[in-house]
Design a protein around this motif. Structure first.
Motif, PDB file in Angstrom:
ATOM      1  N   ILE A 274       0.780  -1.293   0.165  1.00 18.45           N
ATOM      2  CA  ILE A 274      -0.053  -0.140  -0.011  1.00 18.45           C
ATOM      3  C   ILE A 274       0.874   1.349  -0.156  1.00 18.45           C
ATOM      4  N   SER A 275       1.076   1.879  -1.034  1.00 22.82           N
ATOM      5  CA  SER A 275       1.762   3.039  -1.041  1.00 22.82           C
ATOM      6  C   SER A 275       0.899   4.426  -0.870  1.00 22.82           C
ATOM      7  N   THR A 276       1.334   5.100  -0.034  1.00 27.37           N
ATOM      8  CA  THR A 276       0.362   6.216   0.427  1.00 27.37           C
ATOM      9  C   THR A 276       0.370   7.277  -0.940  1.00 27.37           C
ATOM     10  N   GLY A 277       1.580   7.422  -1.344  1.00 30.66           N
ATOM     11  CA  GLY A 277       1.941   8.583  -2.412  1.00 30.66           C
ATOM     12  C   GLY A 277       0.825   7.993  -3.679  1.00 30.66           C
ATOM     13  N   ASP A 278       0.785   6.604  -3.944  1.00 28.19           N
ATOM     14  CA  ASP A 278      -0.110   6.277  -4.906  1.00 28.19           C
ATOM     15  C   ASP A 278      -1.630   6.625  -4.590  1.00 28.19           C
ATOM     16  N   LEU A 279      -1.904   6.249  -3.420  1.00 25.69           N
ATOM     17  CA  LEU A 279      -3.208   6.513  -2.882  1.00 25.69           C
ATOM     18  C   LEU A 279      -3.680   7.966  -3.142  1.00 25.69           C
ATOM     19  N   LEU A 280      -2.833   8.755  -2.797  1.00 24.06           N
ATOM     20  CA  LEU A 280      -2.874  10.323  -2.991  1.00 24.06           C
ATOM     21  C   LEU A 280      -3.102  10.830  -4.319  1.00 24.06           C
ATOM     22  N   ARG A 281      -2.137  10.098  -5.268  1.00 22.55           N
ATOM     23  CA  ARG A 281      -2.145  10.492  -6.562  1.00 22.55           C
ATOM     24  C   ARG A 281      -3.605  10.251  -7.163  1.00 22.55           C
ATOM     25  N   ASP A 282      -3.969   8.728  -6.867  1.00 15.54           N
ATOM     26  CA  ASP A 282      -5.247   8.435  -7.487  1.00 15.54           C
ATOM     27  C   ASP A 282      -6.384   9.285  -7.118  1.00 15.54           C
ATOM     28  N   GLU A 283      -6.336   9.633  -5.857  1.00 19.24           N
ATOM     29  CA  GLU A 283      -7.360  10.676  -5.387  1.00 19.24           C
ATOM     30  C   GLU A 283      -7.361  12.018  -6.215  1.00 19.24           C
ATOM     31  N   SER A 284      -6.085  12.441  -6.283  1.00 22.34           N
ATOM     32  CA  SER A 284      -5.884  13.669  -7.053  1.00 22.34           C
ATOM     33  C   SER A 284      -6.595  13.605  -8.398  1.00 22.34           C
ATOM     34  N   ARG A 285      -6.404  12.316  -9.060  1.00 23.36           N
ATOM     35  CA  ARG A 285      -6.842  12.325 -10.341  1.00 23.36           C
ATOM     36  C   ARG A 285      -8.397  12.304 -10.557  1.00 23.36           C
ATOM     37  N   SER A 286      -8.963  12.079  -9.254  1.00 24.35           N
ATOM     38  CA  SER A 286     -10.614  11.939  -9.434  1.00 24.35           C
ATOM     39  C   SER A 286     -11.163  13.267  -9.720  1.00 24.35           C
ATOM     40  N   GLY A 287     -10.330  14.414  -9.501  1.00 22.76           N
ATOM     41  CA  GLY A 287     -10.984  15.747  -9.984  1.00 22.76           C
ATOM     42  C   GLY A 287     -11.973  16.217  -8.780  1.00 22.76           C
ATOM     43  N   SER A 288     -11.906  15.585  -7.536  1.00 25.48           N
ATOM     44  CA  SER A 288     -12.709  16.145  -6.700  1.00 25.48           C
ATOM     45  C   SER A 288     -12.059  17.195  -5.926  1.00 25.48           C
ATOM     46  N   GLU A 289     -12.842  17.941  -4.987  1.00 25.79           N
ATOM     47  CA  GLU A 289     -12.315  19.208  -4.555  1.00 25.79           C
ATOM     48  C   GLU A 289     -11.069  18.813  -3.568  1.00 25.79           C
ATOM     49  N   THR A 290     -11.220  17.585  -3.101  1.00 30.05           N
ATOM     50  CA  THR A 290     -10.144  17.162  -2.181  1.00 30.05           C
ATOM     51  C   THR A 290      -8.812  16.643  -3.145  1.00 30.05           C
ATOM     52  N   GLY A 291      -9.211  16.319  -4.275  1.00 28.98           N
ATOM     53  CA  GLY A 291      -8.261  15.646  -5.237  1.00 28.98           C
ATOM     54  C   GLY A 291      -7.417  16.682  -5.724  1.00 28.98           C
ATOM     55  N   ASN A 292      -7.969  18.048  -5.981  1.00 27.22           N
ATOM     56  CA  ASN A 292      -7.178  19.163  -6.399  1.00 27.22           C
ATOM     57  C   ASN A 292      -6.325  19.653  -5.332  1.00 27.22           C
TER      58      ASN A 292
END
Ligand SMILES: Nc1ncnc2c1ncn2[C@@H]1O[C@H](COP(=O)(O)OP(=O)(O)O)[C@@H](O)[C@H]1O
Ligand SMILES: Nc1ccn([C@@H]2O[C@H](COP(=O)(O)OP(=O)(O)O)[C@@H](O)[C@H]2O)c(=O)n1
Ligand SMILES: [Mg+2]
Length: 218
Positions: A54-72
């Protein structure tokens, strides 16, 4: 929502549900500066020792790609080489741990600062068995990151220097905390990847020894 422990135990193929006392997953934190080889070595540990990565950096990158406010928000923090607030990271980590279905977890790039560690202790509460510390010179890490070619927005010299600073100021104290508890295994990560893995193998072989127990049925 069930706890991380519930999910890992339910998915263990050999245990009938609810028959045994709940067993917590084995957690190993993998830390080291940017470019020290965390992702590279985790992939090898997964192959040889059956851990989930489980890479926390990858989890954060996936979330950032979601385009959500948190992702941005995550994307702009990562571009600056800063740390994402722990409340965001811990939620993503908890979900990934619950969904992994594995009772041996490698958590890569976490806890990276005191705030991460406090959130983990408050929310997940599973004492890590070990903290693997990949120790590498800044010069070598810089060389590796400049050649990583994964199109990452933070692998540019300006952001990299900020990340090295965050590592020294915020992550090294966390490693020191676990060192004082006897949990840290420091590895010379400046060598070729296969040689680094030889040293890691010794550590994981010793923690993977199956302990036999005998049960007498009267
Ligand atoms: N021991 C090593 N020697 C040389 N290059 C390496 C080594 N380990 C990893 N690399 C390369 O360095 C870069 C960073 O490795 P990575 O595993 O992504 O590090 P981290 O997750 O710690 O940032 C990648 O391009 C990887 O292929
Ligand atoms: N626990 C974490 C892990 C990563 N991050 C963010 O994600 C970025 C990249 O992390 P990463 O683990 O993928 O980077 P590497 O060390 O693997 O190069 C960090 O620089 C932080 O901005 C975070 O804020 N908190
Ligand atoms: Mg990485």
């Amino acid at each position: 929502m069930g706890s991380v422990t519930d999910v890992a135990v339910k998915k263990l193929p050999c245990l009938p549900e609810g028959t045994f006392a709940q067993k917590k997953p084995t957690v190993v934190f993998v830390l080291g500066g940017p470019g020290s080889g965390k992702g590279t070595q985790c992939a090898k540990i997964v192959q040889h020792f059956g851990f989930a990565h489980i890479s926390t950096g990858d989890l954060l990158r996936d979330e950032s790609r979601s385009g959500s406010e948190t992702g941005n928000m995550i994307e702009s923090i990562m571009k600056e080489g800063k740390m994402v607030p722990a409340e965001v990271t811990i939620k993503l980590l908890q979900k990934a741990m619950q969904e992994s279905g594995n009772d041996k977890l490698l958590i890569d790039g976490f806890p990276r600062n005191e705030e991460n560690r406090a959130a983990y202790e408050a929310v997940i509460k599973i004492e890590p068995k070990l903290v693997l510390f990949l120790d590498c010179s800044e010069e070598e890490m810089e060389r590796r990151l400049l050649n990583r070619n994964q199109g990452r927005l933070d692998d540019n010299i300006e952001t990299m220097r900020k990340r090295f600073k965050v590592f020294k100021e915020s992550t090294l104290p966390v490693i020191e905390y676990y060192n004082s508890k006897g949990k840290v295994r420091k590895i010379d990560a400046g060598k070729p990847a296969e040689e680094v893995f030889e040293d890691i193998k010794t550590i994981f072989t010793s923690i993977s020894q199956v302990k036999h127990c005998f049960c007498v049925i009267l």
